[in-house]
Structure formats: structure tokens, C-alpha cells
Enzyme design. Structure first.
Site, PDB file in Angstrom:
ATOM      1  N   GLY A 201       0.818  -1.200   0.000  1.00  0.00           N
ATOM      2  CA  GLY A 201       0.000   0.000   0.000  1.00  0.00           C
ATOM      3  C   GLY A 201       0.854   1.253   0.000  1.00  0.00           C
ATOM      4  O   GLY A 201       2.030   1.221  -0.382  1.00  0.00           O
ATOM      5  N   THR A 203       2.727   4.812   1.525  1.00  0.00           N
ATOM      6  CA  THR A 203       3.687   5.095   2.594  1.00  0.00           C
ATOM      7  C   THR A 203       2.988   5.551   3.871  1.00  0.00           C
ATOM      8  O   THR A 203       3.374   5.162   4.981  1.00  0.00           O
ATOM      9  CB  THR A 203       4.682   6.169   2.128  1.00  0.00           C
ATOM     10  OG1 THR A 203       5.331   5.708   0.940  1.00  0.00           O
ATOM     11  CG2 THR A 203       5.723   6.444   3.194  1.00  0.00           C
ATOM     12  N   GLY A 206       1.589   2.652   5.483  1.00  0.00           N
ATOM     13  CA  GLY A 206       2.702   1.811   5.895  1.00  0.00           C
ATOM     14  C   GLY A 206       3.244   2.204   7.259  1.00  0.00           C
ATOM     15  O   GLY A 206       3.610   1.349   8.071  1.00  0.00           O
ATOM     16  N   GLU A 223       5.595  -3.242   1.209  1.00  0.00           N
ATOM     17  CA  GLU A 223       5.712  -2.955  -0.218  1.00  0.00           C
ATOM     18  C   GLU A 223       4.942  -1.664  -0.468  1.00  0.00           C
ATOM     19  O   GLU A 223       3.708  -1.670  -0.526  1.00  0.00           O
ATOM     20  CB  GLU A 223       5.142  -4.116  -1.042  1.00  0.00           C
ATOM     21  CG  GLU A 223       5.860  -5.437  -0.828  1.00  0.00           C
ATOM     22  CD  GLU A 223       7.328  -5.398  -1.218  1.00  0.00           C
ATOM     23  OE1 GLU A 223       7.732  -4.484  -1.966  1.00  0.00           O
ATOM     24  OE2 GLU A 223       8.086  -6.269  -0.770  1.00  0.00           O
TER      25      GLU A 223
END
Length: 468
Positions: A201, A203, A206, A223
Site C-alpha cells: 500500500g 507510505t 505503511g 511494499e
């Protein structure tokens, strides 16, 4: 011979996500996920799922993303099948213990690395490729012998519901379970302390995944994305570069983490490249006429529309927005301000900025002044220039004279660096990422030299200093 379908119709539906986690953990604790036969059945089940239910998958992707059947096959179905089949054919080899050499001071003995499952892993899928980027990590998880809890994206509800229905039909319904829900459900799951989490997904999310995993020290593979640059040198084949860049940029309305985010092109060929990429986009979309490309939701649409409103660059083509239909016609923006939102944020949509540079060195400096991207793409005929770009720019992956193709090569690890992600998977790299590499040293009872035990004499110490 194909393994029989595992049917979960008689299993009671768990009352809540935590019950589903408990079921998956119990399945792993039973030992059933460790044998190679179980792993192969799950990989075969993934292959059969995407083959036998292609029409249903395509329909769900169309409902959620407006994706065509051809793109659904290419981007989600064929890619998933390729990953599962590659793992199935090589799994026995991957699982073999790996003998290791030993120093003289450890002989006689034998040493090896044993791959063992981590346990129960959590896979958090994204909305842009909700089948491939959910089932691809699942290939790695089951190949490594783990139980898995899958959390599909709530932003693509039709696909999420389809996966929740189909996965228990094709895979072990207790060891591989699907939990639907929003971000609060994701945080609830993270609080359970999995043996590993793999998230695909943006940042921003993340960072939240890392925060949610930190209290339980859960290891995480991220990722993410970023602004993946394209560098076009004066000697590049501009026709081929324009086709390959436009093809991937238009796919899924540009909502691809490894799509070309912006282009840096040498001044002497800037106008020619812009003309060719504009003509290519029009040729690719001649059947669609003036219709725009579908954006996933209002939030993403408004973000992209604001980039077009704020840009100081010249819009060479496209950029027509329709909020009622959530569509944007593919836009090429020439020489926007490097500090405007279009150039500071990941675009994730059908807008392609093209910036002029005076040299390859200027292109390298431009990319290196920004966070490390998930991918970088270099179009050049010069081996020396290629080497300079490869040596001087850090990125998760690179493709020379094409775009995004490295994602479809299971022999290559796929992952980011810095803000574009941590860890990698695909092929053997995914098997290893979701396995524990256990170090094993086996020694016989004899010989058992006494000089290594206290009390130490001067002679014993002299011998030990030579050995160690």
C-alpha cells in the site's frame, strides 16, 4: 493430478476477526501446514481459483475499479497464476536443507540451514491490484508452510467479498482465512501479534502498519511506492519508449505502485518525445473517444484534480475531469514546477509529468534529491550511461528500456528501499522472506579434547589460540 477442492460449507462462521485468527493459529499448531503435500495443494488451489473463476474475478474488478476484462486477466489473473506455478514447480528444491562448510576448529561436525515456517502470517492487501497483490503474497506464505490471515482492502468491496467467498473453497479453510473490514479491523488484527505481516500500500498507511506492529515486535514486510522516475537519454528509441511508458501509465488508470511517475528527458529530444507520447496515448484510447479513465473513489479523484488545478506546467494533452463519473482523461504535463504537489507527491493516477534536463548527470541529481523510489526506468542505448544510472541511483528495482516488467519475473526479488518499502518477495525470495532460516550444527560425542575445558594450562591456551 489436481487436488480435490476443500469445501468449508459446514464450518461455522467465526463470530469476529479474533476468532478467525485463533482458528488459523490452531491449524498451524496442529502441524498440518508443514508437509510439502499440504503446501502443494494450496498452491494448486490458488492456480485453480484464478483459472476457474476468471469471469467472476473480472466482474468484481470491473465493479470496483472499472477495469477491463483484458487488464483483469493480464494484471491480476495471469500474474497470480505465474507466481503460484513457479513456486509449485520449485518448492521441493527450496525446502531442502542447505549444507554449510565449517572451519577447521569445528570439525568433526556437519552444519546446515533448515527452512521452517514462521507460523501465522497476516497479509494486508491493497485496492489497486486486489487479487494479485493479495494472492501473490499468499503464494509465499503457503509455500513456506505458514497459516495465513488475509485482510483484503475495503476500498474494493466486490473483490474483497469475492475473495472471502472463494478462498475457503479452494484452500484449507482453517489455515487460510479471510477477514473483511476497515482500518480499525486491520489495527485490531495487528494487535494480536502475528509471526509476520506483509503489507502492500501507500507510505502513509505503511507507517501506521509499523506502529501497529511495534508493540508486539511483529516483523513486517512493507511494499510501498513513491515517485518512480523514467530517464530518457538523447540516443533512446523514442517510439518504443513512448509506447512502453504510455501502456503501463494507462493501465489501471495509472493506479499502480510501479507505474512511471514522471519522465526526465534530455532537452534535445524533449519535444519529439512529448509529441510521440501524446500521439501514442491517443492511439491507445481511440476506441474510448473522449471518455476519461476511472478513479477508484472521490478522495483519490479530488487529489488528482487538485494537482491539475495547481500545476504550472503546460498540459500537452488530456486533463479533463468529470467528478460525477470520477474520470480523468490521461494528461501529459510538460515542465511543471519541481516543488509543486504534482512533483512532490506520488501521483498514482493518469497524469504524466515530463521534465526537461540538460544531461544525464542532471537527471541523476534530480532523482537522488528525492526519496528513494520503488522502481526506476532507464531508456538508453549506451552501456556506459546505463552503468552510470545503475551505479548512482538507488531504487527498489530497475528496468532498462522497458517499464514495470521486473514485477513479473519471479526469479527477481521485488521490494523497495528507504521510504518505498522494506523487505522483498516473489519466487524463492518470498519463500525465504516468510521462512525462518534455522542454523543447525551437529557434532559427534567423540572426539572430546580435554584442553578446551578449564582449568586451562599454558599449553592448552597456546593450542586454543591457534585453533580459534
Amino acid at each position: 493430478m489436481s487436488a480435490p477442492t476443500i469445501v468449508a460449507a459446514d464450518l461455522p462462521a467465526p463470530a469476529d476477526p479474533l476468532a478467525q485468527v485463533a482458528i488459523a493459529r490452531a491449524a498451524f499448531a496442529s502441524g498440518r501446514t508443514r508437509p510439502v503435500a499440504w503446501r502443494l495443494r494450496q498452491l494448486e488451489g490458488i492456480t485453480r481459483l484464478v483459472e476457474e473463476r476468471e469471469a467472476e474475478i473480472a466482474a468484481a474488478l470491473s465493479a470496483d475499479l472499472g477495469r477491463s476484462a483484458v487488464e483483469a486477466w493480464l494484471a491480476d489473473i495471469a500474474s497470480t497464476k505465474g507466481e503460484a506455478e513457479y513456486a509449485r514447480k520449485r518448492l521441493r528444491w527450496w525446502m531442502r536443507p542447505r549444507p554449510q562448510p565449517l572451519p577447521l576448529n569445528q570439525l568433526p561436525a556437519t552444519a546446515w540451514i533448515k527452512y521452517e515456517p514462521l507460523g501465522t502470517v497476516l497479509i494486508i492487501g491493497p485496492w489497486n491490484y486486489p487479487v494479485y497483490l493479495t494472492l501473490g503474497p499468499l503464494v509465499a506464505a503457503v509455500a513456506a508452510g505458514n497459516a495465513a490471515v488475509i485482510k483484503p482492502s475495503e476500498i474494493t468491496p466486490a473483490t474483497s467479498a469475492l475473495l472471502a467467498r472463494l478462498i475457503p473453497e479452494y484452500l484449507d479453510p482453517e489455515a487460510v482465512t479471510v477477514v473483511e473490514g476497515d482500518g480499525a479491523v486491520t489495527q485490531q488484527l495487528l494487535a494480536q501479534g502475528f509471526d509476520h505481516v506483509l503489507f502492500t500500500g501507500g507510505t502513509e498507511i505503511g507507517r501506521k502498519i509499523l506502529e501497529g506492529a511495534a508493540p508486539t515486535l511483529t516483523p513486517v514486510t512493507l511494499e510501498l511506492g513513491g515517485k518512480s522516475p523514467v530517464v530518457i537519454t538523447a540516443d533512446a528509441d523514442l517510439d518504443i519508449a513512448a509506447r512502453r511508458i504510455a501502456w503501463v501509465k494507462l493501465m489501471n488508470s495509472g493506479q499502480t505502485c510501479i507505474a512511471p511517475d514522471y519522465v526526465l528527458v534530455e532537452r534535445s529530444v524533449r519535444d519529439a518525445f512529448v509529441s510521440k507520447v501524446v500521439d501514442t496515448i491517443r492511439a491507445f484510447r481511440q476506441e474510448e473517444g473522449t471518455n476519461g479513465l476511472r478513479i477508484v473513489n472521490e478522495r483519490q479523484f479530488d487529489r488528482l484534480a487538485s494537482y491539475l488545478d495547481a500545476t504550472s506546467g503546460e498540459v500537452a494533452t488530456g486533463g479533463v475531469v468529470d467528478r460525477d463519473r470520477l474520470t480523468i482523461t490521461p494528461a501529459v504535463v510538460v515542465d511543471p514546477d519541481p516543488d509543486e504537489p504534482l512533483m512532490t507527491d506520488e501521483i498514482f493516477g493518469p497524469i504524466l509529468p515530463v521534465l526537461t534536463v540538460d544531461s544525464v548527470d542532471d537527471a541523476i541529481a534530480f532523482v537522488n534529491a528525492r526519496p528513494k523510489p520503488l522502481a526506476a526506468y532507464y531508456f538508453t542505448k549506451s552501456r556506459a550511461v546505463r552503468k552510470s544510472l545503475l551505479d548512482e541511483i538507488s531504487s527498489g528495482g530497475v528496468v532498462v528500456n522497458h517499464v514495470a516488467m521486473h514485477c513479473l519475473v519471479p526469479q527477481l526479488p521485488f521490494g523497495g528501499v528507504g521510504e518505498s518499502g522494506t523487505g522483498a518477495y516473489h519466487g524463492k525470495w518470498g519463500f525465504e522472506a516468510l521462512s525462518h532460516r534455522k542454523s543447525v550444527l551437529s557434532k559427534p560425542f567423540a572426539p572430546d579434547p580435554q584442553f578446551v575445558y578449564p582449568p586451562y594450562s599454558a599449553t592448552a591456551l597456546k593450542i586454543m589460540r591457534k585453533l580459534f
